[in-house]
Design a protein around this motif. Structure first.
Motif, PDB file in Angstrom:
ATOM      1  N   ASP A   7       0.804  -1.336   0.101  1.00  0.00           N
ATOM      2  CA  ASP A   7       0.094   0.108   0.009  1.00  0.00           C
ATOM      3  C   ASP A   7       0.854   1.110  -0.010  1.00  0.00           C
ATOM      4  N   GLY A   8       1.938   1.189   0.671  1.00  0.00           N
ATOM      5  CA  GLY A   8       2.846   2.217   0.809  1.00  0.00           C
ATOM      6  C   GLY A   8       3.523   2.568  -0.792  1.00  0.00           C
ATOM      7  N   ALA A   9       3.851   1.536  -1.404  1.00  0.00           N
ATOM      8  CA  ALA A   9       4.334   1.779  -2.666  1.00  0.00           C
ATOM      9  C   ALA A   9       3.158   2.486  -3.793  1.00  0.00           C
ATOM     10  N   VAL A  10       2.178   1.841  -3.594  1.00  0.00           N
ATOM     11  CA  VAL A  10       0.773   2.254  -4.172  1.00  0.00           C
ATOM     12  C   VAL A  10       0.584   3.944  -4.215  1.00  0.00           C
ATOM     13  N   SER A  11       0.509   3.930  -2.664  1.00  0.00           N
ATOM     14  CA  SER A  11       0.132   5.547  -2.383  1.00  0.00           C
ATOM     15  C   SER A  11       1.235   6.446  -2.731  1.00  0.00           C
ATOM     16  N   SER A  12       2.598   6.083  -2.697  1.00  0.00           N
ATOM     17  CA  SER A  12       3.624   6.999  -3.137  1.00  0.00           C
ATOM     18  C   SER A  12       3.342   7.177  -4.777  1.00  0.00           C
ATOM     19  N   ALA A  13       2.982   6.153  -5.430  1.00  0.00           N
ATOM     20  CA  ALA A  13       3.046   6.437  -6.955  1.00  0.00           C
ATOM     21  C   ALA A  13       1.509   7.148  -7.132  1.00  0.00           C
ATOM     22  N   ALA A  14       0.533   7.041  -6.188  1.00  0.00           N
ATOM     23  CA  ALA A  14      -0.708   8.007  -6.595  1.00  0.00           C
ATOM     24  C   ALA A  14      -0.282   9.556  -6.294  1.00  0.00           C
ATOM     25  N   VAL A  41       9.183  10.986  -7.527  1.00  0.00           N
ATOM     26  CA  VAL A  41       9.348   9.783  -6.500  1.00  0.00           C
ATOM     27  C   VAL A  41      10.747   9.895  -6.060  1.00  0.00           C
ATOM     28  N   ALA A  42      11.849  10.079  -7.092  1.00  0.00           N
ATOM     29  CA  ALA A  42      13.092   9.958  -6.938  1.00  0.00           C
ATOM     30  C   ALA A  42      13.790  11.297  -6.311  1.00  0.00           C
ATOM     31  N   ILE A  43      13.182  12.178  -6.301  1.00  0.00           N
ATOM     32  CA  ILE A  43      13.608  13.536  -5.657  1.00  0.00           C
ATOM     33  C   ILE A  43      13.255  13.235  -4.284  1.00  0.00           C
ATOM     34  N   MET A  44      12.009  13.116  -3.924  1.00  0.00           N
ATOM     35  CA  MET A  44      11.816  12.418  -2.687  1.00  0.00           C
ATOM     36  C   MET A  44      12.427  11.586  -1.965  1.00  0.00           C
ATOM     37  N   GLY A  45      12.973  10.411  -2.993  1.00  0.00           N
ATOM     38  CA  GLY A  45      13.529   9.398  -2.187  1.00  0.00           C
ATOM     39  C   GLY A  45      14.935   9.930  -1.777  1.00  0.00           C
ATOM     40  N   ARG A  75       8.191   6.386   5.074  1.00  0.00           N
ATOM     41  CA  ARG A  75       7.670   5.281   5.984  1.00  0.00           C
ATOM     42  C   ARG A  75       7.993   4.008   5.460  1.00  0.00           C
ATOM     43  N   LEU A  76       7.847   3.898   4.320  1.00  0.00           N
ATOM     44  CA  LEU A  76       7.898   2.465   3.492  1.00  0.00           C
ATOM     45  C   LEU A  76       9.103   1.786   3.724  1.00  0.00           C
ATOM     46  N   PRO A  77      10.338   2.478   3.428  1.00  0.00           N
ATOM     47  CA  PRO A  77      11.595   1.708   3.775  1.00  0.00           C
ATOM     48  C   PRO A  77      11.548   1.359   5.293  1.00  0.00           C
ATOM     49  N   ARG A  78      11.141   1.969   6.192  1.00  0.00           N
ATOM     50  CA  ARG A  78      11.322   1.770   7.365  1.00  0.00           C
ATOM     51  C   ARG A  78      10.653   0.588   8.063  1.00  0.00           C
ATOM     52  N   PHE A  79       9.143   0.547   7.463  1.00  0.00           N
ATOM     53  CA  PHE A  79       8.551  -0.592   7.495  1.00  0.00           C
ATOM     54  C   PHE A  79       9.387  -2.162   7.062  1.00  0.00           C
ATOM     55  N   MET A  80       9.850  -1.836   5.932  1.00  0.00           N
ATOM     56  CA  MET A  80      10.776  -3.017   5.195  1.00  0.00           C
ATOM     57  C   MET A  80      11.883  -3.316   6.164  1.00  0.00           C
ATOM     58  N   LEU A  81      12.502  -2.182   6.855  1.00  0.00           N
ATOM     59  CA  LEU A  81      13.861  -2.236   7.625  1.00  0.00           C
ATOM     60  C   LEU A  81      13.344  -3.064   8.801  1.00  0.00           C
ATOM     61  N   ARG A  82      12.238  -2.834   9.455  1.00  0.00           N
ATOM     62  CA  ARG A  82      11.786  -3.439  10.708  1.00  0.00           C
ATOM     63  C   ARG A  82      11.418  -5.033  10.456  1.00  0.00           C
ATOM     64  N   SER A 115      19.992   6.119   7.138  1.00  0.00           N
ATOM     65  CA  SER A 115      18.804   5.768   6.321  1.00  0.00           C
ATOM     66  C   SER A 115      18.916   4.282   6.109  1.00  0.00           C
ATOM     67  N   PRO A 116      17.756   3.635   5.749  1.00  0.00           N
ATOM     68  CA  PRO A 116      17.832   2.238   5.431  1.00  0.00           C
ATOM     69  C   PRO A 116      17.936   2.017   3.846  1.00  0.00           C
ATOM     70  N   THR A 117      19.327   2.376   3.473  1.00  0.00           N
ATOM     71  CA  THR A 117      19.630   2.448   1.955  1.00  0.00           C
ATOM     72  C   THR A 117      18.760   1.394   1.083  1.00  0.00           C
ATOM     73  N   LYS A 118      19.174   0.338   1.377  1.00  0.00           N
ATOM     74  CA  LYS A 118      18.952  -0.950   0.368  1.00  0.00           C
ATOM     75  C   LYS A 118      16.959  -0.891   0.441  1.00  0.00           C
ATOM     76  N   ALA A 119      16.571  -0.841   1.462  1.00  0.00           N
ATOM     77  CA  ALA A 119      14.881  -0.920   1.759  1.00  0.00           C
ATOM     78  C   ALA A 119      14.533   0.395   0.754  1.00  0.00           C
ATOM     79  N   LEU A 120      15.059   1.388   1.095  1.00  0.00           N
ATOM     80  CA  LEU A 120      14.641   2.530   0.066  1.00  0.00           C
ATOM     81  C   LEU A 120      14.864   2.428  -1.318  1.00  0.00           C
ATOM     82  N   GLY A 121      15.879   1.910  -1.703  1.00  0.00           N
ATOM     83  CA  GLY A 121      16.029   1.568  -3.010  1.00  0.00           C
ATOM     84  C   GLY A 121      15.100   0.710  -3.720  1.00  0.00           C
ATOM     85  N   VAL A 122      14.586  -0.464  -2.898  1.00  0.00           N
ATOM     86  CA  VAL A 122      13.808  -1.201  -3.422  1.00  0.00           C
ATOM     87  C   VAL A 122      12.349  -0.767  -3.561  1.00  0.00           C
ATOM     88  N   SER A 123      12.078   0.169  -2.481  1.00  0.00           N
ATOM     89  CA  SER A 123      10.547   0.891  -2.402  1.00  0.00           C
ATOM     90  C   SER A 123      10.660   1.848  -3.485  1.00  0.00           C
TER      91      SER A 123
END
Length: 277
Positions: free
Chosen positions: A6-13, A56-60, A214-221, A241-249
């Motif tokens: 849902d986080g990925a979908v929300s970010s895209a929207a 998305v990339a800029i905010m990332g 929030r999305l990569p931090r969910f993945m990190l946990r 920052s959770p770099t790998k989780a951030l990259g995937v998200s």
């Protein structure tokens, strides 16, 4: 897992909405963008937007710089956004038409129910603050206060803007991707429409930043607890920052924002949010 998707979908929207308002700003300057950069609709599910993944990339990148950098960026944009929201409310009242309020429920209770199901998407994201608990001083006190105050203020502003917006346009005149700027332009206020479009870019940008954060931090946990690959628990030594989780998200959100229509994304995000909560 549902909250991650849902986080990925929300970010895209949100990135789609940000792109639409950015296009409105350029249009007011006499610089219209080709549809493929903003919203080239193929069918009800697919709509190509080449600019959306850029936001998305800029905010990332902002999220990668760490919590302190995000806080400064977010506070600056939020202050401007609050002023512009008040401008929409105050400036919109004289432009409303009484006839647009009659009937007050043109589609009846069924229409209210459909709108509530879709607008549930607008109330997502308040849980983003909880993902920063480990980086907050006295989280047991500060996080509940932050969430409750944010929900209360945001709800009041939503209601005020909805009331003004309903008087500006009929349901048939609504532009789904950039409704406020389009409504003011229809009512003969192009300057105000441009100001609103600029503000909406900032407003959607802060929302996108919260979603991307929030999305990569969910993945990190989840990775730390063994529910996702351990590699996703990697944290940058400088920015924390959770770099790998951030990259995937970011890759997931950028793909969705490029190819999936705004309406489909909102519907999926609303359903995912309801299931998640």
């Amino acid at each position: 897992f549902i909250l991650i998707v849902d986080g990925a979908v929300s970010s895209a929207a949100v990135s789609k909405a940000c792109t639409a308002y950015f296009a409105q700003v350029l249009l007011s300057m006499g610089l219209p963008l080709p549809a493929v950069f903003v919203n080239l609709k193929v069918n009800s599910l697919i709509a190509i937007s080449l600019l959306a993944p850029g936001f998305v990339a800029i905010m990332g990148y902002t999220a990668y710089k760490g919590v302190e950098a995000m806080a400064k960026f977010n506070n600056a944009l939020t202050s401007v956004n609050m002023l512009l929201i008040l401008l929409v409310i105050v400036g919109g009242v004289p432009l409303t038409e009484a006839g647009n309020y009659h009937p007050i429920l043109p589609n009846g209770i069924e229409g209210v129910q459909r709108a509530a199901a879709l607008s549930f998407f607008a109330m997502l994201g308040f849980d983003a603050a909880t993902s920063l608990a480990e980086e907050t001083i006295e989280p047991e006190k500060e996080l509940p206060r932050a969430i409750l105050w944010t929900v209360a203020i945001t709800t009041a502003l939503y209601m005020a803007i909805s009331l003004v917006f309903s008087g500006l346009v009929t349901s048939d005149e609504i532009d789904e991707t950039a409704p406020l700027a389009h409504a003011f332009r229809m009512r003969g206020a192009p300057i105000l429409a441009t100001v609103i479009a600029v503000g909406a870019v900032g407003n959607t940008a802060t929302t996108l930043l919260g979603s991307v954060t929030r999305l990569p931090r969910f993945m990190l946990r989840m990775a730390s607890d063994g529910h996702l690959p351990k590699a996703l628990a990697a944290v940058d030594s400088k920015t924390a920052s959770p770099t790998k989780a951030l990259g995937v998200s970011l890759v997931a959100a950028m793909f969705l924002s490029t190819f999936v229509s705004f309406t489909a994304l909102v519907q999926m995000a609303s359903v995912g949010g309801l299931i998640g909560f």
